[in-house]
Design a protein around this motif. Sequence first.
Motif, PDB file in Angstrom:
ATOM      1  N   SER A 192     -16.012  51.409  55.076  1.00 25.83           N
ATOM      2  CA  SER A 192     -14.737  51.518  55.559  1.00 25.83           C
ATOM      3  C   SER A 192     -13.363  51.104  54.707  1.00 25.83           C
ATOM      4  N   PHE A 193     -14.258  49.721  54.416  1.00 20.15           N
ATOM      5  CA  PHE A 193     -12.471  49.126  53.588  1.00 20.15           C
ATOM      6  C   PHE A 193     -12.767  49.279  51.776  1.00 20.15           C
ATOM      7  N   PRO A 194     -13.989  49.384  51.385  1.00 17.25           N
ATOM      8  CA  PRO A 194     -13.498  49.885  50.036  1.00 17.25           C
ATOM      9  C   PRO A 194     -13.333  51.049  49.937  1.00 17.25           C
ATOM     10  N   ILE A 195     -12.458  52.466  51.042  1.00 20.97           N
ATOM     11  CA  ILE A 195     -12.692  53.726  50.542  1.00 20.97           C
ATOM     12  C   ILE A 195     -11.607  53.666  51.507  1.00 20.97           C
ATOM     13  N   ALA A 196     -10.742  52.562  52.394  1.00 24.51           N
ATOM     14  CA  ALA A 196      -9.128  52.587  52.689  1.00 24.51           C
ATOM     15  C   ALA A 196      -8.178  51.791  51.294  1.00 24.51           C
ATOM     16  N   LEU A 197      -9.076  50.662  50.592  1.00 25.68           N
ATOM     17  CA  LEU A 197      -8.350  50.389  50.090  1.00 25.68           C
ATOM     18  C   LEU A 197      -8.349  51.175  48.512  1.00 25.68           C
ATOM     19  N   HIS A 198      -9.375  52.085  48.212  1.00 25.31           N
ATOM     20  CA  HIS A 198      -9.161  52.778  47.386  1.00 25.31           C
ATOM     21  C   HIS A 198      -7.676  53.576  47.630  1.00 25.31           C
ATOM     22  N   ILE A 199      -8.100  54.545  48.937  1.00 26.26           N
ATOM     23  CA  ILE A 199      -6.709  55.658  49.346  1.00 26.26           C
ATOM     24  C   ILE A 199      -5.630  54.956  48.541  1.00 26.26           C
ATOM     25  N   ILE A 200      -5.391  53.576  49.365  1.00 27.17           N
ATOM     26  CA  ILE A 200      -3.809  53.339  48.783  1.00 27.17           C
ATOM     27  C   ILE A 200      -3.912  52.766  47.476  1.00 27.17           C
ATOM     28  N   ASP A 201      -4.893  52.619  46.546  1.00 28.23           N
ATOM     29  CA  ASP A 201      -4.344  51.903  45.249  1.00 28.23           C
ATOM     30  C   ASP A 201      -4.286  53.320  44.708  1.00 28.23           C
ATOM     31  N   VAL A 202      -5.159  55.097  44.858  1.00 33.17           N
ATOM     32  CA  VAL A 202      -4.570  55.680  44.298  1.00 33.17           C
ATOM     33  C   VAL A 202      -3.393  56.349  44.178  1.00 33.17           C
ATOM     34  N   THR A 203      -2.728  56.584  46.178  1.00 34.22           N
ATOM     35  CA  THR A 203      -1.646  57.221  46.247  1.00 34.22           C
ATOM     36  C   THR A 203      -0.481  56.633  46.246  1.00 34.22           C
ATOM     37  N   ARG A 204      -1.077  55.081  46.470  1.00 33.20           N
ATOM     38  CA  ARG A 204       0.253  54.119  46.542  1.00 33.20           C
ATOM     39  C   ARG A 204       1.757  54.786  47.203  1.00 33.20           C
ATOM     40  N   ASN A 205       0.922  55.737  48.754  1.00 31.86           N
ATOM     41  CA  ASN A 205       2.184  56.135  49.585  1.00 31.86           C
ATOM     42  C   ASN A 205       2.212  55.467  50.905  1.00 31.86           C
ATOM     43  N   THR A 206       3.571  55.487  51.446  1.00 35.26           N
ATOM     44  CA  THR A 206       3.493  54.233  52.360  1.00 35.26           C
ATOM     45  C   THR A 206       3.051  55.319  54.159  1.00 35.26           C
ATOM     46  N   THR A 207       3.602  56.258  54.296  1.00 37.17           N
ATOM     47  CA  THR A 207       3.015  57.000  55.146  1.00 37.17           C
ATOM     48  C   THR A 207       1.213  56.997  55.388  1.00 37.17           C
ATOM     49  N   ILE A 208       0.981  57.460  53.907  1.00 33.96           N
ATOM     50  CA  ILE A 208      -1.020  56.879  53.760  1.00 33.96           C
ATOM     51  C   ILE A 208      -1.365  56.191  54.633  1.00 33.96           C
ATOM     52  N   SER A 209      -0.872  54.680  52.955  1.00 31.09           N
ATOM     53  CA  SER A 209      -0.844  53.880  53.487  1.00 31.09           C
ATOM     54  C   SER A 209      -0.813  53.205  55.360  1.00 31.09           C
ATOM     55  N   PHE A 210       0.141  54.092  55.699  1.00 30.69           N
ATOM     56  CA  PHE A 210       0.003  53.035  57.218  1.00 30.69           C
ATOM     57  C   PHE A 210      -1.098  53.454  58.023  1.00 30.69           C
ATOM     58  N   PHE A 211      -1.556  54.397  57.656  1.00 31.09           N
ATOM     59  CA  PHE A 211      -2.241  55.553  59.027  1.00 31.09           C
ATOM     60  C   PHE A 211      -3.541  55.079  58.625  1.00 31.09           C
ATOM     61  N   VAL A 212      -4.387  54.410  57.547  1.00 35.36           N
ATOM     62  CA  VAL A 212      -5.220  53.567  56.337  1.00 35.36           C
ATOM     63  C   VAL A 212      -5.427  52.606  56.939  1.00 35.36           C
ATOM     64  N   LEU A 213      -4.140  51.711  57.121  1.00 35.07           N
ATOM     65  CA  LEU A 213      -4.294  50.215  57.902  1.00 35.07           C
ATOM     66  C   LEU A 213      -4.202  50.328  59.541  1.00 35.07           C
ATOM     67  N   THR A 214      -3.577  51.431  60.263  1.00 37.44           N
ATOM     68  CA  THR A 214      -3.378  51.555  61.535  1.00 37.44           C
ATOM     69  C   THR A 214      -5.113  51.710  61.846  1.00 37.44           C
ATOM     70  N   ALA A 215      -5.562  52.373  61.012  1.00 38.68           N
ATOM     71  CA  ALA A 215      -7.372  53.001  61.554  1.00 38.68           C
ATOM     72  C   ALA A 215      -8.323  52.294  61.231  1.00 38.68           C
ATOM     73  N   LEU A 216      -8.607  51.128  60.460  1.00 39.60           N
ATOM     74  CA  LEU A 216      -8.923  49.807  59.887  1.00 39.60           C
ATOM     75  C   LEU A 216      -8.757  49.097  60.979  1.00 39.60           C
ATOM     76  N   GLY A 217      -7.519  48.843  61.633  1.00 36.69           N
ATOM     77  CA  GLY A 217      -7.197  48.124  62.656  1.00 36.69           C
ATOM     78  C   GLY A 217      -7.600  48.539  63.686  1.00 36.69           C
ATOM     79  N   ILE A 218      -7.759  49.054  64.727  1.00 40.38           N
ATOM     80  CA  ILE A 218      -8.492  50.384  65.151  1.00 40.38           C
ATOM     81  C   ILE A 218      -9.962  50.128  65.499  1.00 40.38           C
ATOM     82  N   ILE A 219     -10.634  50.262  63.841  1.00 43.43           N
ATOM     83  CA  ILE A 219     -12.251  49.627  63.978  1.00 43.43           C
ATOM     84  C   ILE A 219     -12.145  48.169  64.269  1.00 43.43           C
TER      85      ILE A 219
END
Length: 252
Positions: free
Chosen positions: A104-131
């Motif tokens: 999940s880490f490569p996918i998460a950082l790729h999503i954050i890098d591509v979108t640069r969106n606050t809301t999307i980045s928040f949900f991605v990091l929250t999902a990583l944190g839960i895992i």
Amino acid sequence: NNNNNNNDDDDELSLWDRSNWGPIIAFLGVLAVGGTSYYVAFTWVAVWMDNLLSPPVPYAYGLNAAAFFISSVLFQPIAGVLVDRNKKRQESLIFIISILTAVSFPIALHIIDVTRNTTISFFVLTALGIIINVLLPVVPCYFLNKFPSPTRVTAMNLSYNISMAIFGGMSPAISTALFKLNKIAPSYYITAVGILSIISMYFAMYLPIITPTTINTTINTNTTTDNHPSQVGMDHNTTSTHHFMGTDQVDS
């Protein structure tokens, strides 16, 4: 007095007894992915989003703190309940979460890098944190009975702190160095450590569960050897000791 002191020493296993070697190494390795991913997700990623990416992710430090609060503070009791209710599945849970973290880490950082969106980045990091926060409590619970009780706390603390210092503490510096190669290259470091943890967990499966009988057998064997050195050769004819991953299995 000297005899009493020797008897007291024989009643306790040393931290460096062979029965501790396997669990210490395996526990250290399995913890590596949890410590590395935790430090990267909630220490380095905020710097990456705000200072290293151009343009940066808006409100990077705020969203990182919010994701940390939800996944680490609010979700932690839920993770504890999940681990307690799945004691018989702890082995499978560690494998699944380690694989999820590595993938999940490569996918998460790729999503954050591509979108640069606050809301999307928040949900991605929250999902990583839960895992990550499911992995951190289940690993110590699983290894609890892999260590002899006389040295359990010391040995587990030694493994935990070495793992966190080497893999967790060094991960922000390593991530910054890898960033120079590629924007999401640090995530591949998490994947590599995840593979190490999966391999360590595979070997941990073959470590015996330590019981009071196991401890007494080990102590009595050491005591007999120390007090009756002349009988070592005779005992060897009737008892064979097999060493695997630093543990003693005695077959009469």
